[in-house]
Each structure stands twice: as C-alpha cells, then as structure tokens.
Design a protein around this motif. Structure first.
Motif, mmCIF file in Angstrom:
data_model
loop_
_atom_site.group_PDB
_atom_site.id
_atom_site.type_symbol
_atom_site.label_atom_id
_atom_site.label_comp_id
_atom_site.label_asym_id
_atom_site.label_seq_id
_atom_site.Cartn_x
_atom_site.Cartn_y
_atom_site.Cartn_z
ATOM 1 N N SER A 66 -1.386 0.834 -1.187
ATOM 2 C CA SER A 66 -1.455 0.556 -2.479
ATOM 3 C C SER A 66 -0.379 -0.648 -2.813
ATOM 4 O O SER A 66 0.400 -0.565 -1.706
ATOM 5 N N GLU A 67 -0.468 -1.099 -3.628
ATOM 6 C CA GLU A 67 1.516 -1.626 -4.398
ATOM 7 C C GLU A 67 2.125 -1.568 -4.093
ATOM 8 O O GLU A 67 3.439 -1.917 -4.166
ATOM 9 N N ARG A 68 2.128 0.511 -4.339
ATOM 10 C CA ARG A 68 3.322 1.414 -3.988
ATOM 11 C C ARG A 68 3.228 1.646 -3.103
ATOM 12 O O ARG A 68 4.577 1.810 -3.224
#
Length: 167
Positions: A66-68
């Motif tokens: 994910s983006e995290r």
C-alpha cells in the motif's frame, strides 16, 4: 550490519525494552531493524483476504503493498526452521539489527532478567553476553558482566551505542 540479541525468559520484558530502545537509538542517529522469532503459530494474513487466497492457491511468495507499507510472505512448504542468516539476507542493510529470540545463535546479546521470576540468568556464562539489563534492585555486585538499569532506557541505549562504536 551488527546484530544484538535481546534475550531472557518469557515475560521478562524483552519486547518492552526493544520498544523503548528503538526511538532512543534512532534519536542517536542509529538505523535499526528488528527480527523476532515467534515460538507460536502465527499468521500475518487473514482467511478470505486476497493475499490469503493467493497463498492457499499455491503462490510461493505473496507481496502485499500500500502507500504506507509492504510485506512479503513466503510459504515454507518444505518445512523446517528458517535460519537467522536466511532472514537477515533478505533485510535492507542498517546500522543495527535487534534480534529477539534465536537464542541458539552466537551473536552478542543483552539479557533482560528479573529476580522476581525466580529463574537463573538464561545466558549464564555465555561468551556472547555483553550485559544484563535488570531492575536496579536486582543488580549483583562483582558480576562478570556489566549490569544495566532496565528502567533507564537512555543508559541502555548509550551502552549499545558505545558497543557499536568499538566494534
């Protein structure tokens, strides 16, 4: 990469010490990663999720991103214990890797110990033992290894930083 084991009996406070040490060491400019050996069956995946379905269908590795954050899961269908060395080979280089568990390995270590547990030092006369972190009331005068105040995280971090510099 330097390895430093944090060892001790179950419930002695190893994870809590690592949790307190991480921000302290990072504030000292040290890049740190951790490896934790789990003695319990565990799964980072949830039944029914797409990644779980991929693994159950036979994927050798599944990466979730994910983006995290991202995570790589590898099925160990061959069985047997994965070695610490094999795990470390997959990690990004950092200044220090704190290792919780893998007590059969010979890397340097600090033992977390509490007299109230009624158990002997786990590392005993282990030549890899650098120090014992214990509540101040549990310290033994004249011991073969330095005793660090378990409740003084900054002092433990400073001990580790000095050890890193001398290596």
């Amino acid at each position: 990469m330097k390895l430093l084991g944090i060892v001790g009996w179950s419930g002695s406070g190893k994870t809590s010490l690592i949790e307190r040490l991480l921000p302290c060491l990072i504030a000292h400019g040290i890049t740190v990663s951790t490896v934790k050996r789990s003695h319990h069956g565990f799964d980072v995946d949830t039944e029914g999720k797409d990644s779980w379905r991929h693994r159950k269908a036979g994927a050798h590795e599944v990466m979730v991103a994910s983006e995290r954050r991202w995570a790589l899961m590898r099925e160990n269908r061959e069985g047997g214990e994965i070695t610490l060395e094999a795990l470390l080979a997959r990690m990004t280089p950092v200044d220090l890797i704190l290792v919780e568990g893998f007590t059969g390995h010979t890397h340097p270590r600090i033992e977390v110990w509490r007299a109230a547990e009624g158990k002997p030092l786990r590392a005993g006369d282990d030549p890899g033992l650098l120090a014992v972190a214990a509540p101040r009331a549990d310290h033994h005068a004249g011991a073969a290894h330095p005793w660090l105040d378990l409740d003084d995280t900054e002092a433990v971090a400073s001990f580790i930083e000095a050890w890193l510099r001398q290596e």
